[in-house]
Design an enzyme around this catalytic site. Structure first.
Site, PDB file in Angstrom:
ATOM      1  CD  GLN A 105      -2.764   1.306   2.496  1.00  0.00           C
ATOM      2  OE1 GLN A 105      -2.002   1.383   3.686  1.00  0.00           O
ATOM      3  NE2 GLN A 105      -4.104   0.740   2.460  1.00  0.00           N
ATOM      4  CE1 TYR A 180      -3.820   8.737   7.416  1.00  0.00           C
ATOM      5  CE2 TYR A 180      -4.527   7.064   6.123  1.00  0.00           C
ATOM      6  CZ  TYR A 180      -4.380   7.591   7.191  1.00  0.00           C
ATOM      7  OH  TYR A 180      -4.572   6.825   8.360  1.00  0.00           O
ATOM      8  NE  ARG A 356     -13.879  -3.484  11.240  1.00  0.00           N
ATOM      9  CZ  ARG A 356     -15.081  -2.415  11.428  1.00  0.00           C
ATOM     10  NH1 ARG A 356     -15.631  -1.994  12.459  1.00  0.00           N
ATOM     11  NH2 ARG A 356     -15.942  -2.493  10.198  1.00  0.00           N
TER      12      ARG A 356
END
Length: 399
Positions: A105, A180, A356
């Site tokens: 990433q 970001y 998660r």
């Protein structure tokens, strides 16, 4: 065989992205695991992703691979440079030996940082503004990038992509979301520039598209490139769902191979992406800085809103993008059962990113394939989010 049975079967069938064959449709979502002490990948990160590989994941994502040292949120994150070549090569080689592909990433924090090792006095974003993350380090503001800074940033993405391909990554995921650096340019909330990189939608997309072109030039046409976007920032004046359709069309036209339809922004409204238990109590419990704890108490209720969890909470909006583009579609957001996985296959999504649920069920693909009625143990309490800077790294606190 019913449609649902077909959908479940499809989850475990092979599929490809720009020539990269994946053994099933499950991809580990990129997250920062806090397992790179001093920015160096080691045994902890190997063990974390190795466990997922053994659990059947088709491709795992090494999260937050900063494209330069100043692109890190903190000094414990990795950035792409020759000093970590041996460790990254060994990690990726080990995961390949376990039958798992590896994506990296690519990210940059922009003006949102608490990195104590910054070369500059302040982090750089599209515009001068507040740097909420830097409060505990006395870094209250970010400065606006000059045109020279922008050119340098594009070059950092190019150089990082060359390096990442050379150490063995199978795919690269460019992070265009979650507030970001690139998202800061895309968003009218954070981009107040008056030049060719600000104002209109086309101008705000200029840098992201230049970055995509530079990365494509670095890796070649036959290498898979993915884009993670925020379908909405969930704040007034920010990016919203209709914007995401236009963003996706531009990325598709520019040659992206797959779009990951996430949401929310770490800087202003993170709960849109998490859903379920509010992360504020856990953050207050684990935050070491008195200044940050005070700030969280003062602003927490407005920033960390309550969004009840329900399965496939991004499906409606992600389907709108599915209908607007021709590239591969990778769904993320509230998929934790075979019933949901089957629905996604039936609705035309090509792959499923999991975050998660893999913390609570690291062997999820294997278990889901063995049990037609599989439901993840994840309770969506979101307590794992508060472990993101734990000494042992991010982990499920329930199992």
């Amino acid at each position: 065989m019913s449609g649902t049975q077909h959908g479940i079967a499809d989850c475990f069938s092979p599929a490809s992205i720009n020539g990269l064959q994946l053994k099933n449709r499950f991809i580990k979502a990129g997250t920062f695991e806090n397992m790179t002490p001093s920015g160096v990948p080691g045994a902890a990160l190997n063990n974390f992703h190795g466990t997922l590989a053994d659990g059947g994941i088709a491709m795992t994502t090494l999260g937050y691979c900063a494209v330069e040292a100043d692109g890190r949120l903190n000094e414990g994150m990795m950035y792409m440079h020759e000093g970590i070549r041996p460790q990254l090569t060994a990690l990726i080689s080990d995961l390949h030996s376990r039958g798992t592909k590896v994506s990296g990433q690519m990210a940059h924090c922009g003006g949102f940082s608490k990195n104590s090792e910054l070369r500059r006095r302040r982090p750089l974003g599209p515009s001068f503004g507040l740097n909420g993350l830097g409060l505990s380090r006395g870094m209250l503001f970010c400065d606006a990038m000059t045109l020279s800074d922008i050119d340098e940033l594009i070059q950092h993405y190019y150089q990082a992509a060359v390096f990442m391909k050379s150490v063995g990554f199978d795919a690269l995921e460019i992070h265009f979301g979650h507030g970001y650096g690139l998202c800061q340019f895309m968003s009218p909330k954070t981009n107040k520039r008056k030049d060719n990189y600000g104002g209109s939608f086309e101008n705000r997309m200029r840098l992201p598209l230049q970055v995509l072109a530079a990365v494509r030039d670095a890796v070649g046409e036959d290498f898979p490139l993915l884009a993670k976007i925020s379908m909405t920032e969930g704040v007034r004046g920010g990016l919203h769902y209709d914007d995401a359709i236009e963003i996706s069309k531009l990325l598709d036209s520019a040659g992206i191979d797959g779009i990951i339809t996430s949401g929310g922004t770490s800087t202003m409204n993170p709960m849109i992406m998490f859903r379920g238990g509010n992360i504020l109590p856990g953050m207050l419990r684990t935050e070491k800085s008195r200044v940050m704890r005070l700030a969280l108490r003062m602003m927490g209720k407005s920033m960390f809103k309550d969004y009840p969890y329900h399965e496939l909470y991004f499906l409606k909006q992600a389907k709108r993008i599915r209908e607007a583009v021709s590239c591969k579609m990778i769904y993320v957001g509230g998929a934790s059962s075979n019933a949901s996985f089957a629905t996604l296959m039936e609705q035309g999504f090509d792959f499923i990113q999991l975050g998660r649920t893999l913390l609570s069920d690291p062997d999820l693909p294997n278990r889901a394939q063995a049990d037609a009625n599989f439901i993840s143990r994840c309770t969506h309490c979101n307590d794992c989010v508060s472990t993101i800077e734990s000494p042992q790294g991010i982990h499920c606190t329930q199992f």
